[in-house]
Scaffold this motif. Structure first.
Motif, short mmCIF file in Angstrom:
data_model
loop_
_atom_site.label_atom_id
_atom_site.label_comp_id
_atom_site.label_asym_id
_atom_site.label_seq_id
_atom_site.Cartn_x
_atom_site.Cartn_y
_atom_site.Cartn_z
N LEU A 51 -70.66 13.28 73.86
CA LEU A 51 -70.02 13.08 72.57
C LEU A 51 -70.52 14.04 71.50
O LEU A 51 -69.74 14.64 70.76
N GLU A 52 -71.83 14.19 71.40
CA GLU A 52 -72.41 15.01 70.33
C GLU A 52 -72.90 16.38 70.82
O GLU A 52 -73.42 17.16 70.04
N PHE A 53 -72.74 16.62 72.11
CA PHE A 53 -73.17 17.90 72.67
C PHE A 53 -72.04 18.43 73.56
O PHE A 53 -72.10 18.34 74.79
N PRO A 54 -71.00 19.00 72.96
CA PRO A 54 -69.80 19.40 73.72
C PRO A 54 -70.03 20.52 74.73
O PRO A 54 -69.18 20.75 75.57
N TYR A 55 -71.18 21.18 74.65
CA TYR A 55 -71.50 22.21 75.63
C TYR A 55 -72.20 21.63 76.85
O TYR A 55 -72.62 22.35 77.76
N VAL A 56 -72.35 20.29 76.86
CA VAL A 56 -72.98 19.60 77.98
C VAL A 56 -71.96 18.70 78.66
O VAL A 56 -71.29 17.89 78.01
N PHE A 57 -71.84 18.84 79.97
CA PHE A 57 -70.96 17.99 80.77
C PHE A 57 -71.81 17.05 81.63
O PHE A 57 -72.94 17.39 82.00
N ALA A 58 -71.26 15.90 81.95
CA ALA A 58 -71.98 14.95 82.81
C ALA A 58 -70.99 14.22 83.70
O ALA A 58 -69.89 13.87 83.27
N GLY A 59 -71.38 14.02 84.94
CA GLY A 59 -70.50 13.33 85.88
C GLY A 59 -71.30 12.59 86.94
O GLY A 59 -72.53 12.63 86.97
N GLY A 60 -70.58 11.91 87.81
CA GLY A 60 -71.24 11.17 88.87
C GLY A 60 -71.87 9.89 88.39
O GLY A 60 -71.43 9.27 87.41
N ASP A 61 -72.94 9.50 89.06
CA ASP A 61 -73.57 8.20 88.80
C ASP A 61 -74.27 8.10 87.46
O ASP A 61 -74.59 7.00 87.01
N CYS A 62 -74.55 9.24 86.80
CA CYS A 62 -75.32 9.17 85.56
C CYS A 62 -74.44 9.15 84.32
O CYS A 62 -74.94 9.16 83.19
N ALA A 63 -73.11 9.12 84.49
CA ALA A 63 -72.22 9.16 83.33
C ALA A 63 -71.02 8.25 83.56
O ALA A 63 -70.66 7.93 84.69
N THR A 64 -70.40 7.85 82.45
CA THR A 64 -69.17 7.05 82.54
C THR A 64 -68.20 7.49 81.45
O THR A 64 -68.57 7.53 80.27
N PRO A 65 -66.99 7.88 81.82
CA PRO A 65 -66.01 8.29 80.81
C PRO A 65 -65.64 7.11 79.91
O PRO A 65 -65.45 5.99 80.38
N MET A 66 -65.53 7.35 78.62
CA MET A 66 -65.19 6.30 77.66
C MET A 66 -63.81 5.74 77.97
O MET A 66 -62.86 6.47 78.22
N GLN A 67 -63.72 4.42 77.95
CA GLN A 67 -62.46 3.68 78.13
C GLN A 67 -61.81 3.94 79.48
O GLN A 67 -60.65 3.61 79.70
N ASN A 68 -62.55 4.53 80.41
CA ASN A 68 -61.97 4.80 81.73
C ASN A 68 -63.09 4.89 82.76
O ASN A 68 -63.30 5.92 83.39
N SER A 69 -63.79 3.78 82.92
CA SER A 69 -64.93 3.77 83.84
C SER A 69 -64.47 4.09 85.26
O SER A 69 -63.41 3.62 85.70
N GLN A 70 -65.24 4.91 85.95
CA GLN A 70 -64.87 5.34 87.29
C GLN A 70 -65.97 4.95 88.28
O GLN A 70 -67.16 5.09 87.98
N PRO A 71 -65.61 4.44 89.44
CA PRO A 71 -66.61 3.97 90.40
C PRO A 71 -67.42 5.13 90.98
O PRO A 71 -66.93 6.26 91.08
N PRO A 72 -68.68 4.86 91.36
CA PRO A 72 -69.55 5.92 91.90
C PRO A 72 -69.22 6.24 93.36
O PRO A 72 -69.97 5.91 94.27
N LEU A 73 -68.07 6.86 93.57
CA LEU A 73 -67.63 7.20 94.91
C LEU A 73 -67.63 8.71 95.12
O LEU A 73 -67.48 9.48 94.17
N ALA A 74 -67.76 9.12 96.39
CA ALA A 74 -67.73 10.54 96.70
C ALA A 74 -66.40 11.17 96.26
O ALA A 74 -66.38 12.27 95.71
N GLN A 75 -65.30 10.46 96.48
CA GLN A 75 -64.00 11.04 96.13
C GLN A 75 -63.86 11.23 94.62
O GLN A 75 -63.19 12.16 94.16
N VAL A 76 -64.49 10.36 93.82
CA VAL A 76 -64.50 10.54 92.37
C VAL A 76 -65.33 11.77 92.02
O VAL A 76 -64.93 12.58 91.17
N ALA A 77 -66.46 11.91 92.69
CA ALA A 77 -67.35 13.05 92.41
C ALA A 77 -66.69 14.38 92.72
O ALA A 77 -66.84 15.35 91.97
N TYR A 78 -65.94 14.45 93.84
CA TYR A 78 -65.22 15.70 94.15
C TYR A 78 -64.34 16.09 92.97
O TYR A 78 -64.31 17.24 92.53
N GLN A 79 -63.58 15.10 92.51
CA GLN A 79 -62.58 15.36 91.48
C GLN A 79 -63.24 15.67 90.14
O GLN A 79 -62.76 16.51 89.37
#
Length: 413
Positions: free
Chosen positions: A300-328
């Motif tokens: 949110l406050e550091f737009p040059y930083v991306f986060a994905g996988g098990d350590c992050a959750t998209p706002m208003q659209n939580s995604q399960p910690p699955l390999a297929q989610v991680a690929y995407q």
């Protein structure tokens, strides 16, 4: 110390991190890339059971990062990160080595969580990477060799008992695999397969409860009963203490114990210490401590930083910690990094859950396709193998199969 500040640094070489790298190289991303991971091998976790059962070899399931990134121009640093400074845009490896970055990708995953159970960390096997699989395999074979040589019935029973804590996907797939291969290993040594015990200890009343694989629950229960030896299910049993080769649990307010030479912990994760240490307030994290990110997977406050996988959750659209989610997510982050490098706007992440695949023993699996069709047995095994084998990461110069998720016709909408 490295003072270049135009690096794109990716922390963590799991699914999100590695697939981000591979997609970036496929797109001819021009900025220099550094991938940092404390392990030297990538682990394709869905196929780790196939490595244990020797259905696949280590070069397929756990290739070295140096092989995957050969001739790619990507710098791989096998190290454990000590500190992340979001404000000064630096990643510190140790007192003499740090990297400045223009963009950062946090793909660190989550370490195993033990819920405060005394002795759990010290006295159980994990099953999350190559080293875990090899250590478990060697230990099991050693137990079988000791068992075949002893005339003490009680000692032999102890040596041939395997307890698995947790009935989520990892626990169920591991139990099914072991219930096929361990009896075979023992019979090859001259033992009787009926002496081998595989036991699942689960705090809930059902296996795969509350999981995206819940649609395969009944199939899994049947598969566990029909293995080389039947898997025993101890449900509503909460582990309370684990000593060396002894597990204590509570069920219906009664204390019970199980003697087992092999105890494997497959349940629960906790927030990665580095993620926990970041200057991100609790209101910008979820209940598990994961970082809330924009739909573009940026902080949110550091737009040059991306986060994905098990350590992050998209706002208003939580995604399960699955390999297929991680690929995407890896593809999304790569696309957005490429967009930023060209001064274009990043796009929102769009994840499609295409179904679930689970291994239920040697040559057997379950496939839930889009929650519309459930396939079992050998046909499901063939679907699972073809799906995962076409998704395995290959060296960057031969990166073709992973640019589209689920190319097999049986998975098409």
């Amino acid at each position: 110390m490295n003072n270049s500040n135009n690096y794109t640094i990716i922390l963590g070489g799991g699914f999100v991190g590695l697939f981000t790298v591979l997609h970036l190289r496929q797109q001819n991303y021009e900025k220099p890339i550094i991938l940092i991971d404390q392990n030297k091998r990538f682990t394709f976790k869905p196929l780790l059971y196939d490595l244990l059962s020797q259905e696949l070899d280590e070069s397929q399931v756990c290739p070295h990062y140096t092989d995957l990134l050969k001739d790619s121009g990507v710098k791989f640093v096998p190290a454990e990160v000590q500190e992340i400074d979001l404000h000064s845009r630096k990643v510190k490896i140790n007192s003499t080595q740090e990297y400045s970055y223009e963009n950062l990708v946090l793909a660190l995953g989550n370490p195993t969580g033990y819920f405060g159970v005394e002795g759990a960390k010290e006295n159980t096997f994990a099953f999350r990477d190559y080293e875990d699989a090899i250590a478990l395999q060697k230990h099991l074979i050693n137990c079988l060799q000791q068992a075949i040589q002893t005339t003490d019935v009680q000692k032999r029973r102890h040596l041939l008992t395997v307890a698995i804590v947790g009935a989520g996907p990892s626990g169920v797939e591991l139990a099914a695999t072991l219930a096929d291969v361990v009896p075979n290993w023992y019979m090859e040594m001259g033992g009787m397969k009926e002496e081998v015990r595989i036991v699942i200890i689960n705090r809930g009343s059902q296996i795969l409860s509350g999981d995206t694989n819940k649609g395969l629950q009944e199939v899994a229960e049947t598969a566990l009963r029909n293995r080389n030896i039947a898997v025993e299910l101890q449900m509503n049993a909460s582990a309370t203490k684990i000593e060396k080769e002894r597990l204590e649990f509570e069920r219906n307010e009664h204390h019970e114990s199980l003697e087992a030479a092999t105890i494997i912990w497959t349940t629960g994760t906790t927030t990665h210490p580095l993620i926990e240490s970041l200057p991100i307030p609790s209101e910008k994290r979820d209940k598990k401590g994961r970082l809330q990110v924009l739909p573009t997977l940026q902080l949110l406050e550091f737009p040059y930083v991306f986060a994905g996988g098990d350590c992050a959750t998209p706002m208003q659209n939580s995604q399960p910690p699955l390999a297929q989610v991680a690929y995407q997510q890896g593809a999304t982050i790569a696309n957005n990094l490429k967009a930023l490098s060209m001064e274009n706007s990043p796009n929102d992440s769009s994840v499609s859950i295409r179904g679930s695949l689970m291994k239920f023993g040697v040559g057997e699996a379950g496939a839930n396709l889009f929650n519309k069709a459930i396939i079992t047995g050998e046909p499901a095994h063939l679907i699972r193998q073809s799906r995962y084998l076409t998704t395995l990461p290959t060296p960057v110069h031969n990166f073709k199969a992973v640019t589209e998720w689920l190319t097999d016709e049986i998975f098409s909408d």
